[in-house]
Design an enzyme around this catalytic site. Structure first.
Site, PDB file in Angstrom:
ATOM      1  N   HIS A 191     -15.636  32.967  -5.028  1.00 10.81           N
ATOM      2  CA  HIS A 191     -16.223  32.152  -6.316  1.00 10.81           C
ATOM      3  C   HIS A 191     -17.426  32.660  -6.530  1.00 10.81           C
ATOM      4  O   HIS A 191     -18.260  32.150  -7.569  1.00 10.81           O
ATOM      5  CB  HIS A 191     -16.244  30.544  -6.117  1.00 10.81           C
ATOM      6  CG  HIS A 191     -15.010  29.949  -5.923  1.00 10.81           C
ATOM      7  ND1 HIS A 191     -14.931  28.754  -5.403  1.00 10.81           N
ATOM      8  CD2 HIS A 191     -13.868  30.125  -6.380  1.00 10.81           C
ATOM      9  CE1 HIS A 191     -13.431  28.222  -5.632  1.00 10.81           C
ATOM     10  NE2 HIS A 191     -12.868  29.257  -6.168  1.00 10.81           N
TER      11      HIS A 191
ATOM     12  N   CYS B 106     -26.154  39.293 -17.123  1.00  5.98           N
ATOM     13  CA  CYS B 106     -26.592  39.039 -18.539  1.00  5.98           C
ATOM     14  C   CYS B 106     -25.029  38.717 -19.158  1.00  5.98           C
ATOM     15  O   CYS B 106     -24.222  39.497 -18.789  1.00  5.98           O
ATOM     16  CB  CYS B 106     -27.044  40.344 -19.176  1.00  5.98           C
ATOM     17  SG  CYS B 106     -27.172  40.257 -20.952  1.00  5.98           S
TER      18      CYS B 106
HETATM   19  P1  OAD Z   1     -15.613  20.437  -1.053  1.00  3.89           P
HETATM   20  O1  OAD Z   1     -16.982  19.911  -1.265  1.00  3.89           O
HETATM   21  O2  OAD Z   1     -14.451  20.260  -1.898  1.00  3.89           O
HETATM   22  O3  OAD Z   1     -14.907  20.129   0.399  1.00  3.89           O
HETATM   23  C1  OAD Z   1     -15.817  20.241   1.566  1.00  3.89           C
HETATM   24  C2  OAD Z   1     -15.030  19.893   2.789  1.00  3.89           C
HETATM   25  O4  OAD Z   1     -15.973  19.905   3.922  1.00  3.89           O
HETATM   26  C3  OAD Z   1     -14.699  18.416   2.813  1.00  3.89           C
HETATM   27  O5  OAD Z   1     -13.384  18.382   3.296  1.00  3.89           O
HETATM   28  C4  OAD Z   1     -15.552  17.773   3.782  1.00  3.89           C
HETATM   29  O6  OAD Z   1     -15.087  16.647   4.531  1.00  3.89           O
HETATM   30  C5  OAD Z   1     -15.738  18.712   4.708  1.00  3.89           C
HETATM   31  N1  OAD Z   1     -17.105  18.627   5.396  1.00  3.89           N
HETATM   32  C6  OAD Z   1     -18.469  18.371   4.944  1.00  3.89           C
HETATM   33  N2  OAD Z   1     -19.177  18.454   5.956  1.00  3.89           N
HETATM   34  C7  OAD Z   1     -18.654  19.252   7.015  1.00  3.89           C
HETATM   35  C8  OAD Z   1     -19.343  19.747   8.121  1.00  3.89           C
HETATM   36  N3  OAD Z   1     -20.627  19.617   8.512  1.00  3.89           N
HETATM   37  N4  OAD Z   1     -18.177  20.586   9.006  1.00  3.89           N
HETATM   38  C9  OAD Z   1     -17.015  20.637   8.570  1.00  3.89           C
HETATM   39  N5  OAD Z   1     -16.593  20.192   7.577  1.00  3.89           N
HETATM   40  C10 OAD Z   1     -17.375  19.559   6.540  1.00  3.89           C
HETATM   41  O7  OAD Z   1     -15.974  22.086  -1.195  1.00  3.89           O
HETATM   42  P2  OAD Z   1     -14.680  23.237  -1.373  1.00  3.89           P
HETATM   43  O8  OAD Z   1     -13.744  23.100  -0.536  1.00  3.89           O
HETATM   44  O9  OAD Z   1     -15.645  24.697  -0.957  1.00  3.89           O
HETATM   45  O10 OAD Z   1     -15.548  25.858  -7.026  1.00  3.89           O
HETATM   46  O11 OAD Z   1     -14.829  23.338  -2.751  1.00  3.89           O
HETATM   47  C11 OAD Z   1     -14.054  24.411  -3.454  1.00  3.89           C
HETATM   48  C12 OAD Z   1     -14.505  24.534  -4.785  1.00  3.89           C
HETATM   49  O12 OAD Z   1     -14.700  23.493  -5.527  1.00  3.89           O
HETATM   50  C13 OAD Z   1     -16.035  25.184  -4.583  1.00  3.89           C
HETATM   51  O13 OAD Z   1     -16.095  26.648  -4.480  1.00  3.89           O
HETATM   52  C14 OAD Z   1     -16.424  24.959  -5.984  1.00  3.89           C
HETATM   53  C15 OAD Z   1     -15.841  23.428  -6.153  1.00  3.89           C
HETATM   54  O14 OAD Z   1     -15.763  22.956  -7.386  1.00  3.89           O
HETATM   55  C16 OAD Z   1     -16.331  26.270  -8.100  1.00  3.89           C
HETATM   56  O15 OAD Z   1     -17.324  25.842  -8.517  1.00  3.89           O
HETATM   57  C17 OAD Z   1     -15.537  27.160  -8.778  1.00  3.89           C
END
Ligand code: OAD
Length: 254
Positions: free
Chosen positions: A120, A128
């Site tokens: 991402h 820019c």
């Molecule tokens: P999310 O916020 O959707 O998910 C994070 C996950 O990490 C959740 O399932 C939590 O339960 C878990 N979590 C939280 N704390 C933790 C810890 N200390 N150890 C292990 N797990 C933990 O984040 P992403 O899956 O990265 O995209 O989200 C994917 C994409 O959605 C992001 O890259 C972003 C977002 O919208 C864009 O902005 C394009």
């Protein structure tokens, strides 16, 4: 839990071409909030209003002032935690080759992983919107928002906004890695945002063992993950590394 940690360490000890997919959860202990769930970024900010490319183009000053500056500040201050360091150690042991991350925080590179695919994009560079000139973080004037290029075009982080495509070369390489790895470690992702969420599915279909480490279960947990360890990534990965050191007769901290 101990049995699962042993199982993960044993599988990793026999691997020399593992890959990882990481998400926001791996950086939570570094002080960067996740996107979803309690305290999540999308609880405070509607992504359609602050993280969609159309919203940015419509009102870049608002997106910068209300959303990007705060997130940038948090990311700028963050340092790798034991989960990032553990993945770097897996690389130094010759087990893990590539980290595919959905995060924009550069913490895997800071921890020492050398092949990091930023699915991402990144907050390490800004570009820019008009002439595409790239600026390293800190190399442009933030005193007036939105920050501007020398051509007066508006600067944006070099990341993927909602409504934008994943750069095709990243998508192709990530899919290729998923077909080639023997273990796919999936760490700290809710696994609901496509196409990133397909990467472990591709790995599984190609014969890899999928090891998931997350604070809660996800859509992968029951059908895709061979081993799902529920807990904080820094704690679980540190324990896997300790176990791995015992199995391999290596020594060192994650
Ligand atoms: P999310 O916020 O959707 O998910 C994070 C996950 O990490 C959740 O399932 C939590 O339960 C878990 N979590 C939280 N704390 C933790 C810890 N200390 N150890 C292990 N797990 C933990 O984040 P992403 O899956 O990265 O995209 O989200 C994917 C994409 O959605 C992001 O890259 C972003 C977002 O919208 C864009 O902005 C394009």
């Amino acid at each position: 839990m101990e049995t699962l940690i042993k199982k993960a360490a044993e599988a990793l000890s026999a691997s020399n071409h593992a890959a990882a997919l990481t998400g926001a959860g791996i950086s939570v202990e570094s002080g960067i909030p996740p996107f979803r769930g309690k305290e999540g970024v999308w609880e405070k900010f509607d992504p359609m209003e602050y993280a969609h490319i159309d919203a940015f183009l419509r009102n870049p000053e608002k997106v910068w002032r209300v959303f990007l500056t705060g997130l940038k500040d948090v990311v700028d201050k963050a340092l790798p935690n034991d989960a990032h360091k553990g993945l770097a150690r897996l690389e130094s042991l010759g087990i893990l080759n590539t980290v595919i991350t959905q995060n924009v925080d550069s913490l895997h590179q800071m921890a020492g992983n050398s092949d990091v695919l930023e699915f991402h994009g990144t907050f390490a560079h800004y570009r820019c919107s008009d002439c595409s000139r790239r600026y390293p973080n800190g190399d442009f004037d933030m005193s007036q928002l939105p920050p501007r290029c020398t051509c007066e075009g508006i600067l944006r982080p070099d990341c993927v906004f909602f409504g934008e495509m994943i750069p095709p070369h990243l998508l192709m390489r990530s899919e290729h890695i998923a077909t080639q790895c023997d273990i796919m470690l999936v760490v700290g992702t809710s696994a609901i945002v496509q196409p990133a969420a397909m990467i472990p599915v591709i790995a599984k279909r190609s014969g890899a063992t999928v090891i998931e480490i997350n604070a809660e279960s996800t859509p992968l947990t029951n059908d895709i993950s061979d081993c799902s360890i529920i807990g904080k990534a820094d704690d679980i990965i540190s324990r896997i590394i300790t176990e791995l050191d015992a199995i391999m007769g290596t020594d060192g901290k994650p």
